[in-house]
Design a protein around this motif. Structure first.
Motif, mmCIF file in Angstrom:
data_model
loop_
_atom_site.group_PDB
_atom_site.id
_atom_site.type_symbol
_atom_site.label_atom_id
_atom_site.label_comp_id
_atom_site.label_asym_id
_atom_site.label_seq_id
_atom_site.Cartn_x
_atom_site.Cartn_y
_atom_site.Cartn_z
ATOM 1 N N TRP A 75 20.153 -43.724 6.628
ATOM 2 C CA TRP A 75 21.566 -44.148 6.637
ATOM 3 C C TRP A 75 22.458 -42.900 6.585
ATOM 4 N N GLY A 76 23.425 -42.850 7.500
ATOM 5 C CA GLY A 76 24.385 -41.754 7.507
ATOM 6 C C GLY A 76 24.012 -40.592 8.397
ATOM 7 N N ASP A 77 22.762 -40.520 8.836
ATOM 8 C CA ASP A 77 22.391 -39.390 9.702
ATOM 9 C C ASP A 77 23.235 -39.427 10.976
ATOM 10 N N PRO A 78 23.810 -38.287 11.353
ATOM 11 C CA PRO A 78 24.583 -38.248 12.599
ATOM 12 C C PRO A 78 23.675 -38.544 13.786
ATOM 13 N N ILE A 79 24.120 -39.409 14.692
ATOM 14 C CA ILE A 79 23.263 -39.764 15.833
ATOM 15 C C ILE A 79 23.857 -39.339 17.166
ATOM 16 N N THR A 80 25.038 -38.743 17.155
ATOM 17 C CA THR A 80 25.593 -38.205 18.400
ATOM 18 C C THR A 80 25.909 -36.731 18.179
ATOM 19 N N ALA A 81 26.095 -36.007 19.290
ATOM 20 C CA ALA A 81 26.370 -34.565 19.192
ATOM 21 C C ALA A 81 27.652 -34.308 18.398
ATOM 22 N N GLU A 82 28.651 -35.205 18.555
ATOM 23 C CA GLU A 82 29.951 -34.982 17.907
ATOM 24 C C GLU A 82 30.006 -35.545 16.491
ATOM 25 N N ALA A 83 29.022 -36.305 16.080
ATOM 26 C CA ALA A 83 29.114 -37.014 14.796
ATOM 27 C C ALA A 83 29.225 -36.042 13.624
ATOM 28 N N PRO A 84 30.094 -36.346 12.661
ATOM 29 C CA PRO A 84 30.167 -35.494 11.468
ATOM 30 C C PRO A 84 28.918 -35.646 10.608
ATOM 31 N N GLU A 85 28.597 -34.601 9.856
ATOM 32 C CA GLU A 85 27.502 -34.694 8.891
ATOM 33 C C GLU A 85 27.863 -35.743 7.842
ATOM 34 N N PHE A 86 26.861 -36.362 7.278
ATOM 35 C CA PHE A 86 27.094 -37.424 6.290
ATOM 36 C C PHE A 86 27.661 -36.825 5.006
ATOM 37 N N ASP A 87 28.766 -37.408 4.542
ATOM 38 C CA ASP A 87 29.374 -36.998 3.265
ATOM 39 C C ASP A 87 29.555 -38.276 2.458
ATOM 40 N N VAL A 88 28.592 -38.542 1.594
ATOM 41 C CA VAL A 88 28.563 -39.845 0.922
ATOM 42 C C VAL A 88 29.797 -40.056 0.038
ATOM 43 N N MET A 89 30.410 -38.957 -0.435
ATOM 44 C CA MET A 89 31.580 -39.093 -1.298
ATOM 45 C C MET A 89 32.867 -39.257 -0.501
ATOM 46 N N ASN A 90 32.815 -39.056 0.793
ATOM 47 C CA ASN A 90 34.013 -39.167 1.635
ATOM 48 C C ASN A 90 33.678 -39.932 2.915
#
Ligand code: FEO
Ligand code: CA
Ligand code: CA
Ligand code: CA
Length: 604
Positions: free
Chosen positions: A38-53
């Motif tokens: 859950w949260g892993d970026p799956i596209t080139a542009e996707a932001p890294e997962f930040d669970v607090m934000n």
């Protein structure tokens, strides 16, 4: 020698010991590697997962929550490169959001518009390209043009089949009754023979909202234009507060919207621009899954259970035959017959057609067209006399006319409600039925059935379990849910005991279950989940050298029953932080890839 050594096993692995702890376990000689969390970026542009934000915009480009179905379809015939299709069934606010979320059960105070949009963006499905690296391990191809999320927040879908455009499918937002915003509660699913991805809409009722409550605080549907239908489908479930911010989830504002949910969705994983299709010919109920097969006569057959206590087992048979030239949106999914099963005491199963004008499915009984029969599939199945089952979960066909039906449990069945196909009252552990369709044809309207196993602890007489006695203390299980058949025709079962797992003490896991010969009914444990997780997938590649598994909601279900963790899991205090084990990360639903150390076919 171990108790299971007396007959020859078709599954060559040493079974795992049962248990329940904070991490996953796989049989010796195998790797179970994390592929997607859950949260892993799956596209080139996707932001890294930040669970607090967390934001909805970020979640729309990141792997969703509670992975359930996993399917794989190779690209260009290359077995080392393909598209993985994953359902995201639901969300667990208590471990998703740091100290946020609902603060009461009626008004859902605390659920803001932004939190709800994040939840919606975390639902639906994911299509990603994966490929083997130089070490033979599968990896996400993050810059692949195929990678995308499918969500109830922003993925428009079209309707097809006999109910598309019907007046009962029309809403204020969609007067034509032809387009729906997304899909929801996608549990299991299927891959068609032509490589498209089927997503089953299961507990859609839980997402509908109403402000009309009775004196006890329960939804009051007495003023709804279709109260009988809403009641039969459990609408509105009011599990989520989406309807406070999105009108179409509020039945006070859009009373017909529920008719547009509870279908099977077809997605073209090879064309990210293709609009997914809700296929109404396959019926409307709480579809657990949609496993496909080609019958010996060439027809496409799809088995699908309605996962509810005392609901039914269905199958769909296309009118046309599979030619190999089918593509996304094939008429094989719009032109066919939906059947519901009646299991007779003499071991016969009869598939009853749900066709307008036949038997009781007439205007006098409230069915004015085939659209009515399909929108009200449950009512039609009631009318024709289908057998009420112990919660039909996955139904797994094998091409030879055999199908395995997972009946997960039903603690509400009374002794006077038992029958041959649902033989136990207060069934906490479920059973598995094997169907043999007449002539080995999946399209047949009759077949025979038998009980393969009755689940639960065979050493406790009151449980009434039935296993091959060669099954060890590690091998028996409770609450079968998903199933797979590998390319060698062997059956694999994954379990979902829910919060009731303390009745067995076992975690959920993957079991190899013999179906043939003297070993029939012998089960062996291959993989087990971290505490509070349910095992979904499983999916074997055609080469059988890769098995995909999905661990859903780790650290949540029944964790108050976990010795040493007698509490309810929360974001701050989860029962496990699998798979990251970082003090700043809650548990994350994740997809794993199982391979044999050194390569080769699994369990051979
Ligand atoms: Fe979503 Fe029936 O399990
Ligand atoms: Ca589930
Ligand atoms: Ca399930
Ligand atoms: Ca289940």
């Amino acid at each position: 020698p171990p108790a299971h050594a007396t007959t020859t096993s078709r599954y060559a692995f040493d079974e795992l010991s049962w248990g329940n702890d904070t991490t996953h376990h796989i049989a010796e000689g195998y790797d179970a590697d994390i592929l997607l969390r859950w949260g892993d970026p799956i596209t080139a542009e996707a932001p890294e997962f930040d669970v607090m934000n967390q934001t909805a915009a970020a979640q729309l480009q990141q792997f969703g929550y509670n992975n359930d179905y996993v399917g794989f379809t190779p690209l260009d015939g290359n077995p080392d490169r393909g598209l993985l299709c994953i359902n995201h069934e639901y969300t667990n606010e208590e471990v998703m959001f740091p100290g946020l979320g609902r603060q009461d059960a009626v008004d859902f105070a605390g659920m803001t518009a932004e939190l709800i949009d994040i939840e919606m963006a975390a639902h639906g499905g994911t299509v990603v390209e994966i490929a083997r690296n130089a070490d033979g391990k599968w990896e996400l191809v993050r810059d692949s043009p195929y990678n995308r999320r499918i969500t109830p927040l922003n993925t428009q879908m079209t309707l097809a089949g006999p109910a598309a455009g019907h007046p009962r499918m029309q809403t204020n937002a969609d007067p034509a009754g032809m387009t729906v915003m997304g899909t929801v509660n996608n549990c299991a699913g299927g891959i068609t023979p032509w490589g498209t991805y089927l997503m089953a809409e299961e507990n859609f009722h839980g997402y509908f909202w109403s402000d009309k409550l009775d004196a006890d605080g329960n939804p009051d549907i007495s003023a709804h234009p279709e109260p009988k239908q809403m009641k039969r489908y459990g609408v509105p479930g009011r599990w989520y507060a989406w309807g406070k911010f999105h009108d179409h989830w509020n039945i006070d504002l859009e009373p017909q919207e529920p008719n547009r949910w509870g279908w099977i969705v077809e997605v073209d994983p090879r064309n990210p621009d293709a609009t997914p299709i809700k296929h109404t010919a396959l019926g409307r109920f709480r579809h657990e899954g949609a496993e496909t097969c080609v019958s010996a006569d060439g027809k496409l057959v799809i088995y699908s259970g309605d996962d509810n206590r005392f609901d039914y087992q269905y199958k769909y048979v296309s009118n046309g035959t599979v030619t190999g030239d089918e593509t996304f949106g094939s008429s094989l999914l719009t032109d066919g017959t939906l059947y519901v099963a009646r299991f007779d005491e003499d071991g016969t199963v009869t598939w009853l057609p749900l066709v307008y004008g036949t038997g009781p499915l007439t205007a006098e009984n409230g069915f004015a067209s085939q659209a009515d029969v399909l929108i009200d599939t449950r009512l039609a199945a009631d009318a024709v006399g289908a057998t009420p089952m112990d919660r039909p979960e996955d139904a797994q066909p094998r091409g030879d006319g055999t199908a395995y039906i997972m009946l997960t449990n039903n603690t509400k069945r009374k002794p006077d409600q038992t029958d041959a196909a649902n033989p136990r009252a207060d069934s906490s552990f479920g059973h598995i039925i094997e169907i043999k369709e007449d002539g080995g044809q999946h399209s047949a309207t009759k077949g025979t059935w038998s009980i393969l196993v009755k689940c639960g602890d065979p050493t406790v007489t009151e449980v009434g379990a039935q296993w091959n006695p060669d099954t060890s203390e590690n091998g028996w299980f409770g609450s079968p849910d998903n199933a797979a058949i590998d390319a060698d025709g062997r059956l694999w079962i994954s379990t979902d005991q829910g919060s009731g797992w303390a009745k067995t003490g076992k975690s959920d896991g993957l079991y190899a279950l013999e179906t043939e010969g003297e070993a029939r009914g012998t089960s062996k444990l291959f993989f087990r989940c971290p505490v509070g997780g349910e095992l979904c997938g499983p999916y074997f590649t055609e080469q059988m050298d890769t098995l995909f598994l999905a661990v859903q909601h780790p650290g949540t279900d029944g964790t108050k029953n976990y010795p040493g963790f007698e509490r309810n899991s929360t974001f701050e205090d989860p029962a496990t932080r699998w798979p990251d084990f970082s003090p700043t990360m809650p548990p994350r639903p994740s997809v794993l890839v199982v391979t044999k150390k050194g390569g080769g076919k699994i369990a051979t």
